[in-house]
Design an enzyme around this catalytic site. Structure first.
Site, mmCIF file in Angstrom:
data_model
loop_
_atom_site.group_PDB
_atom_site.id
_atom_site.type_symbol
_atom_site.label_atom_id
_atom_site.label_comp_id
_atom_site.label_asym_id
_atom_site.label_seq_id
_atom_site.Cartn_x
_atom_site.Cartn_y
_atom_site.Cartn_z
ATOM 1 N N SER A 190 -8.535 6.414 0.141
ATOM 2 C CA SER A 190 -9.935 6.195 0.496
ATOM 3 C C SER A 190 -10.881 6.961 -0.426
ATOM 4 C CB SER A 190 -10.179 6.666 1.927
ATOM 5 O OG SER A 190 -10.084 8.078 1.974
ATOM 6 N N ARG A 191 -12.125 6.541 -0.430
ATOM 7 C CA ARG A 191 -13.117 7.227 -1.248
ATOM 8 C C ARG A 191 -13.303 8.666 -0.767
ATOM 9 N NH1 ARG A 191 -19.087 4.802 -2.506
ATOM 10 N NH2 ARG A 191 -17.835 2.902 -2.646
ATOM 11 N N GLY A 217 -11.186 10.604 0.834
ATOM 12 C CA GLY A 217 -10.018 11.406 0.468
ATOM 13 C C GLY A 217 -10.012 11.739 -1.009
ATOM 14 N N GLY A 218 -10.273 10.736 -1.834
ATOM 15 C CA GLY A 218 -10.276 10.951 -3.284
ATOM 16 C C GLY A 218 -11.342 11.943 -3.703
ATOM 17 N N GLU A 227 -7.735 6.515 -7.419
ATOM 18 C CA GLU A 227 -8.097 5.102 -7.317
ATOM 19 C C GLU A 227 -8.555 4.942 -5.875
ATOM 20 O OE1 GLU A 227 -7.703 1.926 -5.747
ATOM 21 O OE2 GLU A 227 -5.701 1.541 -6.556
ATOM 22 N N CYS A 236 -5.995 -2.908 -2.563
ATOM 23 C CA CYS A 236 -7.137 -2.349 -3.287
ATOM 24 C C CYS A 236 -7.966 -3.468 -3.930
ATOM 25 C CB CYS A 236 -6.670 -1.428 -4.403
ATOM 26 S SG CYS A 236 -5.339 -0.355 -3.921
#
Lengths: 543, 543
Positions: free
Chosen positions: A258-259, A261-262, A281, A318
């Protein structure tokens, strides 16, 4: 089961398919002391044995220490030795046979054909990186020979090759339990680069992770590599994940998820005394643009094909097409009607986890309630499924889309928003308004090529991969693929996490000036003992 | 002189060597409204005309808007056209002749030979990048042809090439007024990649910047390129610099300078809604390791050669040898004595600015006062010089060095610290304690090769360039060089700011799936119309 916190060498007789609930820290099985985790079957909600003992700080520390220790040896393995190691990992994964397929299905609810296909992709990926390693091209060997007679100053002998950054932490993804997990693309490319790997397994499929982790460990042992070449931890991202990213012995991070998390890993890595790269990613809605000729010639067929792409893997890809921009006019209604009918006829499917399902439901609810958005269809409920994902299709227009940036947000699952676009000017305005993406897709007939030619320069700046008359799902593992793209699709737009270029993420160049022949790395020695393609004074070839 | 804030096309008749004090914003001369700046001659302290009107937010905004506008056209220039443009820049710089040499000398106090050498390096660098552009290798063209008959799924046609990230902001360095300034390595590699450039000139040499900036602008005009392909701003880093880095149209940053300056740009870029890469080359003390055989065989000669490297450019080089580790034993005293005598005999030299000089003086004072550090020698005072930098040589031992991490801090100027190291174990401990560096240098005779072989694996992880039996100053501009290295030497350890690989910093790969031939970029079309080296299914060659 081993007692919490204790370490023991793997019993020699543990059969390949046996699950113990242990962390794999180098050669040791460790039952982590940081709480317990069970997998659940998303189809039934059933809890799956065994219990996984989660890693605490000591386990993470031990895995990093072993990885650092292994780095000095592992990075200097020969090309053939390293390539054979990757191939052995692939073979040991295949050796797991049915036990692996069944466990993946139990933990993910994915259909058999998908699991078998993903296993083939995973082993194919390992073998592809073996061939990359053997070629030695990734070393980027270059020699600018000395020019002792140059005036006003002689030129020294300069030689360049790439070296690995150091041990890599890999965060496994939920949605590719094999291809982007323990022995997936990040692990394969890091090991290919000469980097030991510490994997943080995804909590949705710990048994799959253990099976594959044991296959990797067997390959490490068969090749006599240092035990720290590979470790597998289980534990929460907020504690174990952050700990891995901030450990000084970890030198790069691969992440798919996820955004949120990243970005938290990116922030943690940037705040280290010595920052490191995070290859995350993260999220993408993969816009699809359907141009007038394509709509007129193929409206209804395109609508059905779109939904087939959308519902692949319950939309948990994705590259799932979350936004479709179609120009109003002939064929538009046929496209929308066919897509609506296809979604209405699409059965619900199990999602990977309850958490993912509740995130999906919330996203769909938000979309359905947004101003100017109409629900076109939902799929067919399947009451027997525990983590049930119901496909959804929505419609809006260009005004509403441009007026509400939240309509660009990813809804992870089989939900998509069709946007009716009044004209070409609006289409270009929309392209300019979009965030960075993994993919951008055009549907166009020859009569649309003028418009396509206008859009392409913008789309290639928007996305990592531009698709023509196809659908974004289905990512080839090859040489020419890019699975990456501008922020926020990834945190490192100049890289790809799929395909042979993925190895580049874990390497940096070093230059050797006037280093005596006997002390040079083999790949840079006179006579080219490894038979590499090297650049001599910039000119490529085999010297 | 133009009135503040107004814009006017450059008067057609402005002679090449004329200085006006204007910002060069695309085709317009603008006298910036943000305060005035004068250069000063560091040899005399004399103020140099003209006054430079500094940029305010509007000027930065205008330069970025023009750069973004230019990007669409400039990035699509043909290889030959772009290469010729870089060559024209080189020619127009040469056309400046004496006027440029004199202005550089007046603004920097650097000796004529150095200025002429640096000019040759700068024009050579532009021509080298012209050859890089022509080769097309930087496009990284790859084709994985379609396999329509593959089972279970056909393979699409996938083609990959690199595209530029977008307009680049270049922060010029003080210490290379030509080679790392307005038309230096960052600008040359960004323009080569197809990226328009907005330069923030260094305040120490605004006249040099204007001269070179006008040469670049002439080349832009001669080649009929969009005016925004190049702009030159002058202004404070804290306002104009930050503004450039946070402008949404700027997509990458090249910087050479202090650690503080670099890190503040890195932080600003990371905090953008869409973060961008900052390629900052920051600080390095370039450790030199003198091994026992080298000391015994060449102690005194090495001491003199070391000081020659140290005092080059008044020590104001990124690769100046600021730390020397020598093993105690035969030849150690001869090495130290010769270096001490050489520094004692070295005349003071003008530093680039008063600010740099006062920073140097403070650094030297801190070093001289540190516990366990003894001053071996200072150079010869030259009372006539305004910004006078007095060489300094200091001595300490391994205990003191390991006990005080501040002894690793860069002192920008001709100051160096020799560390007496008791044995090999201590030497390895020291290597492990060092921060990332641009260079690491070994002096070794064949009898030292066993020790050198032990150290090399650590040194290649420590630095971007490993030098044998030479000195780190003097950076070749070629194919095999790396001017980069682990943090904090740079913010992007996988890159180099010198040499042909520098172009890679401003590119990212894009993949094209099933794009019809007529819509493909020329470099990816069937028949290879540009005659590029392309990888077909991973295999390199000219198809």
């Amino acid at each position: 089961m081993t007692a919490p916190g204790t370490r023991a060498a793997e019993p020699a007789g543990t059969p390949a398919g046996t699950l113990t609930g242990a962390l794999l820290i180098g050669a040791s099985d460790v039952h982590g002391p940081g709480g317990e985790l069970y997998a659940a079957d998303p189809r039934t909600g059933e809890r799956l044995a065994p219990a996984y003992g989660l890693a605490g700080p000591d386990e993470a520390d031990r895995a990093c220490a072993l990885a650092w220790e292994a780095f000095a040896t592992y990075r200097r393995t020969g090309l053939e030795e390293r390539a054979a190691f990757l191939e052995t990992i692939a073979a040991r994964i295949e050796d797991l046979g049915e036990a692996l397929v069944e466990r993946v299905q139990a933990e993910t609810g994915l259909p058999r054909a998908r699991v078998e296909g993903e296993r083939a992709r995973t082993t194919g990926q390992l073998r592809l990186f073996a061939s990359v390693v053997r070629s030695g091209d990734w070393l980027g060997a270059r020699i600018d020979p000395a020019l002792p007679g140059r005036t006003p100053l002689p030129r020294p002998d300069l030689r360049q090759r790439k070296v690995p950054l150091g041990p890599v932490a890999v965060f496994a993804a939920s949605n590719f339990p094999l291809a982007f997990s323990v022995a997936g693309g990040d692990t394969a490319s890091a090991l290919a680069a000469g980097a030991p790997v510490v994997v943080k397994g995804h909590p949705a499929h710990p048994g799959t992770s253990e099976l594959v982790g044991r296959a990797v460990r067997r390959a490490v042992q068969e090749h006599g590599l240092p035990e720290g070449t590979f470790s597998l931890l289980q534990g929460p991202g907020s504690t174990i994940g952050t700990r891995l990213v901030t450990d000084p012995r970890i030198r790069a991070v691969g992440f798919t998820g996820s955004r949120g998390g990243g970005l938290s890993l990116v922030a943690a890595a940037a705040a280290r005394p010595v920052p490191i790269p995070v290859y995350a990613e993260m999220s993408s809605v993969n816009p699809v643009f359907v141009l007038p000729g394509a709509l007129r010639d193929g409206g209804a067929g395109l609508g059905r094909a779109f939904v087939a792409s959308l519902t692949t893997g319950a939309g948990q890809l994705c590259t799932s097409p979350g936004l479709v921009f179609a120009l109003d006019g002939e064929g538009f209604d046929a496209f929308v009607d066919a897509a609506t009918a296809a979604v209405a006829a699409a059965p619900a499917a199990p999602m990977l986890t309850r958490t993912i399902q509740s995130g999906y439901d919330a996203g769909v609810e938000r979309l359905a309630g947004a101003g100017g958005v109409r629900t076109l269809a939902r799929g067919i409920e399947e009451p027997g499924i525990a983590a049930c994902g119901l496909p959804g299709l929505f419609l809006t227009d260009d005004d509403a889309f441009l007026g509400d940036p939240s309509l660009q947000d990813e809804v992870f699952g089989a939900s998509s928003l069709i946007v009716r676009v009044r004209d070409r000017a609006r289409l270009r305005e929309i392209v300019a308004s979009l965030e960075g993406q993994l993919t951008a897709t055009l549907h166009a007939t020859p009569e649309d090529h003028a418009l396509a030619a206008e859009l392409l320069p913008d789309l290639e700046l928007l996305a990592g991969r531009v698709v023509f008359n196809g659908w974004p799902t289905g990512v080839e593992v090859g040489h020419a693929v890019v699975h990456g793209g501008p922020y926020p699709a990834t945190s490192a737009p100049a890289t790809t996490s799929v395909g042979t270029r993925a190895i580049e993420r874990f390497l940096r160049p070093v230059s050797y000036q006037d280093v005596p022949g006997g002390l040079l790395p083999e790949e840079l020695r006179d006579g080219n003992p490894l038979g590499l393609r090297r650049r001599i004074d910039g000119e490529p070839g085999r010297d």
